[in-house]
Design a protein around this motif. Structure first.
Motif, PDB file in Angstrom:
ATOM      1  N   ILE A  49       0.812  -1.411  -0.061  1.00  0.00           N
ATOM      2  CA  ILE A  49       0.139   0.117  -0.060  1.00  0.00           C
ATOM      3  C   ILE A  49       0.827   1.076  -0.039  1.00  0.00           C
ATOM      4  CG2 ILE A  49      -1.530   1.396   1.396  1.00  0.00           C
ATOM      5  CD1 ILE A  49      -3.039  -1.086   2.509  1.00  0.00           C
ATOM      6  N   ASP A  50       0.599   2.138  -1.116  1.00  0.00           N
ATOM      7  CA  ASP A  50       1.518   3.368  -0.992  1.00  0.00           C
ATOM      8  C   ASP A  50       0.375   4.568  -0.314  1.00  0.00           C
ATOM      9  OD1 ASP A  50       3.317   5.406  -1.435  1.00  0.00           O
ATOM     10  OD2 ASP A  50       3.245   5.137  -3.598  1.00  0.00           O
ATOM     11  N   LEU A  51       0.546   5.136   0.594  1.00  0.00           N
ATOM     12  CA  LEU A  51      -0.299   6.001   1.257  1.00  0.00           C
ATOM     13  C   LEU A  51      -0.460   7.308   0.542  1.00  0.00           C
ATOM     14  CD1 LEU A  51       0.155   5.123   4.914  1.00  0.00           C
ATOM     15  CD2 LEU A  51      -1.428   4.167   3.443  1.00  0.00           C
ATOM     16  N   ALA A  52      -1.243   8.086   0.466  1.00  0.00           N
ATOM     17  CA  ALA A  52      -1.392   9.679   0.184  1.00  0.00           C
ATOM     18  C   ALA A  52      -1.956  10.548   1.428  1.00  0.00           C
ATOM     19  CB  ALA A  52      -2.332   9.644  -1.175  1.00  0.00           C
ATOM     20  N   LEU A  73      -2.837   3.792  -2.606  1.00  0.00           N
ATOM     21  CA  LEU A  73      -3.069   2.516  -3.692  1.00  0.00           C
ATOM     22  C   LEU A  73      -2.601   1.266  -3.201  1.00  0.00           C
ATOM     23  CD1 LEU A  73      -3.576   2.240  -6.819  1.00  0.00           C
ATOM     24  CD2 LEU A  73      -1.178   2.548  -7.042  1.00  0.00           C
ATOM     25  N   ARG A  74      -3.397   0.227  -3.352  1.00  0.00           N
ATOM     26  CA  ARG A  74      -3.271  -1.066  -2.864  1.00  0.00           C
ATOM     27  C   ARG A  74      -2.600  -1.820  -4.231  1.00  0.00           C
ATOM     28  NH1 ARG A  74      -5.701  -6.071  -1.209  1.00  0.00           N
ATOM     29  NH2 ARG A  74      -4.350  -7.152   0.354  1.00  0.00           N
ATOM     30  N   TRP A  77      -7.778   1.408  -5.550  1.00  0.00           N
ATOM     31  CA  TRP A  77      -7.857   2.683  -4.821  1.00  0.00           C
ATOM     32  C   TRP A  77      -8.651   2.502  -3.495  1.00  0.00           C
ATOM     33  CZ3 TRP A  77      -4.873   6.691  -4.019  1.00  0.00           C
ATOM     34  CH2 TRP A  77      -5.108   7.883  -3.370  1.00  0.00           C
ATOM     35  N   LEU A  78      -7.837   2.872  -2.342  1.00  0.00           N
ATOM     36  CA  LEU A  78      -8.908   2.645  -1.257  1.00  0.00           C
ATOM     37  C   LEU A  78      -8.990   4.055  -0.457  1.00  0.00           C
ATOM     38  CD1 LEU A  78      -6.977  -0.562   0.411  1.00  0.00           C
ATOM     39  CD2 LEU A  78      -8.667  -0.412  -1.215  1.00  0.00           C
ATOM     40  N   THR A  79     -10.018   4.072   0.157  1.00  0.00           N
ATOM     41  CA  THR A  79     -10.457   5.293   1.073  1.00  0.00           C
ATOM     42  C   THR A  79      -9.839   5.190   2.433  1.00  0.00           C
ATOM     43  OG1 THR A  79     -12.420   4.288   2.094  1.00  0.00           O
ATOM     44  CG2 THR A  79     -12.595   5.575  -0.053  1.00  0.00           C
ATOM     45  N   PRO A  80      -9.686   6.288   3.195  1.00  0.00           N
ATOM     46  CA  PRO A  80      -8.964   5.995   4.409  1.00  0.00           C
ATOM     47  C   PRO A  80      -9.723   4.929   5.524  1.00  0.00           C
ATOM     48  CG  PRO A  80      -9.234   8.278   4.126  1.00  0.00           C
ATOM     49  CD  PRO A  80      -9.898   7.646   3.027  1.00  0.00           C
ATOM     50  N   LYS A  93      -3.570   7.848  -8.562  1.00  0.00           N
ATOM     51  CA  LYS A  93      -4.513   7.236  -9.380  1.00  0.00           C
ATOM     52  C   LYS A  93      -4.123   7.378 -10.753  1.00  0.00           C
ATOM     53  CE  LYS A  93      -8.213   8.941  -6.272  1.00  0.00           C
ATOM     54  NZ  LYS A  93      -9.396   9.863  -6.088  1.00  0.00           N
ATOM     55  N   ALA A  94      -3.055   8.133 -11.033  1.00  0.00           N
ATOM     56  CA  ALA A  94      -2.670   8.288 -12.809  1.00  0.00           C
ATOM     57  C   ALA A  94      -1.681   6.855 -12.781  1.00  0.00           C
ATOM     58  CB  ALA A  94      -1.760   9.469 -12.834  1.00  0.00           C
ATOM     59  N   THR A  95      -0.824   6.624 -11.822  1.00  0.00           N
ATOM     60  CA  THR A  95      -0.043   5.136 -11.769  1.00  0.00           C
ATOM     61  C   THR A  95      -1.145   4.087 -12.065  1.00  0.00           C
ATOM     62  OG1 THR A  95       1.643   6.134 -10.541  1.00  0.00           O
ATOM     63  CG2 THR A  95       1.382   3.859 -10.479  1.00  0.00           C
TER      64      THR A  95
END
Length: 430
Positions: free
Chosen positions: A139-142, A190-191, A167-170, A152-154
Motif C-alpha cells: 500500500i502506497d499512502l497519500a 493505492l493497494r 484505490w482505497l479510502t481511509p 491514481k494516474a499510476t
C-alpha cells in the motif's frame, strides 16, 4: 558450460540457481564470508513487482532541492559533492529530461516486475525456503490530494499492463491495515494486492544452501584482481584471498577458467567492470533501515506500507518490523547519523503507533547499485562471453528472480521472456 558468477548477493545467487537448473556448472566468487552480507542484508523487505519505477524521474528532479534542504527530507547529499557524485547527478538530469524516456522505462520495469513475480512463485513452490515470505500486497499512502492524483494516474498504467490494483479510502485502508491508527494525514492509498515481502538475506542464504546441494561451488573470501583475455574473449579470472571485504591480500593468485562469466557484484560492479573492460555508471545510493521486534502484532502492518511524506517503507517480517528510508549520495560512507534513524522511527510511529520496539532495533546502512537512468543492466556485453546482471538500484530483491532467468535464457540463446531494450548494457555509450 562452465560459468563463473561474481557476487553472492540475492542477484548473484538467484542467477547461480537459474543457471545450474539449466545444466551449467557454476562457481560463485564472493569477497565476503557468506552470501547476502551486503545490500541484501538490510533492505526494505518488499518485493514490489507493481511498484517499480526509474530513478531518473522528472517529478523527482523537481522535488530534489526541497527534499535536500528539509531536515527530514528523503534525499540527502554529502557536501561538497564528489566529482563522481556530480557526474552521476548530471547523467540523471539528462535522462530525466529525455522526452518519453521515464514512461518507457517505467513500463519496461513493471513488465520485468510482473515476470519476477511469476518466477518467485515458481521458485518458492519448488524450494520453500523459510524467509518470512508472503504475498499480501503493498500500500502506497497519500497524505494530500496532489499525491492521491499521482497515485491514481499510476493505477491507469498498472491496469493497462494487467497488474491488479485498488484505490482505497481511509476507511478501507484501515480495514486492510488495522494498525494504521496514527494521527498523520491520510486521504487514501493505492493497494497492489499481488506484491510480496520477505527477508532478503534469509532468502539468499537459504537459496545458496540449495544451490550447493545442486552442485554450485561458492568461493567466499575471494577477490577478482585481473582478467585474462584470449582473442577478445575472457578466458580466466585471477583470484586472491580477500581481506574481510577490505583491500585484497597480497600473495600468489590462482586462475579460474570458465566458458562464460556473469557480473552480479552490485555497487562493486563499476570497479570490477573496469577490469573487465567496461565503463558501468553505477553509483552507490545509500539507505538506512531499522529492524525491530514487534511490541503488538495487531498494531503492526500486515505487509508493506509506504509513507508518502517521508518515503519510508514499513514491512512486516514475521515477528519483526523492517523500516527503511532515505536516498543519500555520499559514496561509500558507512556512517549512520542518529538523525536518519530518528526520522525513520518517527515516520513509522506516525502511522503505526506502538507497533514495534525501536529501543531494541538493529540499525543498518547499505548501498543500492543505481544506474543514472534507473533500469538495471541485464544482457551480454558486446559480443563477449561476459553477461551483466547488475545495477538494480532499490529493486534488486524485487527483480532478482526475473533477471536471473533472463540471464539463463541469454546464455542458452533462448528468446528472452521480456523485451530487454531498456536494460541493454550498451545504452550508456555516447
Amino acid at each position: 558450460m562452465q560459468i563463473a558468477i561474481i557476487g553472492a548477493g540475492v542477484v548473484g545467487v538467484t542467477t547461480a540457481h537459474a543457471l545450474t537448473r539449466r545444466g551449467h556448472r557454476v562457481t560463485v566468487i564472493e569477497r565476503l564470508g557468506a552470501a547476502g552480507l551486503e545490500t541484501s542484508r538490510g533492505n526494505a523487505g518488499q518485493r514490489s513487482y507493481g511498484y517499480v519505477y526509474p530513478w531518473a524521474s522528472p517529478a523527482m528532479i523537481k522535488k530534489a532541492l526541497p527534499w535536500l534542504v528539509k531536515p527530514s527530507g528523503p534525499l540527502k547529499m554529502h557536501l561538497p559533492p564528489s566529482p563522481r557524485t556530480l557526474r552521476f547527478l548530471i547523467a540523471t538530469w539528462r535522462f530525466a529530461n529525455a522526452p518519453g524516456l521515464f514512461e518507457t522505462n517505467k513500463r519496461a520495469m513493471l513488465q520485468l516486475g510482473a515476470y519476477s513475480r511469476q518466477c518467485f512463485l515458481e521458485l518458492e513452490e519448488s524450494l520453500a525456503p523459510s524467509f518470512d515470505g508472503q504475498h499480501a500486497g503493498l500500500i502506497d499512502l497519500a497524505s494530500d490530494a496532489a499525491t492521491a492524483e499521482g497515485l491514481k494516474a499510476t493505477s491507469g498504467l498498472l491496469d493497462d499492463l494487467g497488474i491488479t490494483c485498488q484505490w482505497l479510502t481511509p476507511g478501507e485502508l484501515r480495514e486492510a491495515e488495522p494498525g494504521l491508527q496514527g494521527d498523520a494525514p491520510l486521504v487514501g492509498g493505492l493497494r497492489i494486492p499481488g506484491d510480496g515481502t520477505g527477508d532478503c538475506q534469509r532468502f539468499t542464504q537459504a537459496l545458496a544452501a540449495q544451490c550447493e546441494t545442486l552442485g554450485v561451488t561458492f568461493r567466499y573470501e575471494t577477490e577478482v584482481v585481473r582478467v585474462t583475455r584470449d582473442k577478445g574473449r575472457i578466458r580466466a579470472l585471477s583470484l586472491v584471498p580477500s581481506n574481510g571485504g577490505g583491500p585484497a591480500r597480497e600473495g600468489a593468485s590462482e586462475s579460474l577458467e570458465a566458458d562464460a562469466f556473469v557480473l552480479c557484484a552490485g555497487c562493486r560492479s563499476r570497479q570490477l567492470g573496469e577490469a573487465l573492460g567496461l565503463d558501468l555508471p553505477i553509483y552507490p545510493v545509500k539507505g538506512y533501515s531499522l529492524t525491530a521486534p514487534l511490541l503488538d502484532p495487531a498494531r503492526a502492518p500486515r505487509s508493506t506500507v509506504i509513507d508518502d511524506r517521508y518515503k519510508v517503507v514499513a514491512t512486516r517480517l514475521g515477528d519483526r518490523l523492517r523500516a527503511t528510508g532515505f536516498v543519500e549520495l555520499a559514496e561509500f560512507d558507512r556512517n549512520i547519523p542518529l538523525s536518519r534513524l530518528a526520522t525513520i522511527r518517527e515516520a513509522v510511529e506516525s502511522r503505526f503507533p506502538g507497533a514495534a520496539d525501536f529501543e531494541h532495533a538493529d540499525s543498518w546502512t547499505g548501498f543500492r547499485p543505481m544506474t543514472p537512468d534507473g533500469p538495471p543492466i541485464i544482457g551480454q556485453a558486446k559480443r563477449d562471453n561476459l553477461y551483466l546482471n547488475t545495477g538494480h538500484g532499490t529493486f534488486g530483491w524485487t527483480l532478482s528472480a526475473a533477471s536471473a532467468e533472463l540471464i539463463g535464457q541469454l546464455v542458452d540463446n533462448d528468446e528472452p521472456a521480456v523485451n530487454l531494450e531498456a536494460f541493454r548494457p550498451g545504452r550508456f555509450a555516447r
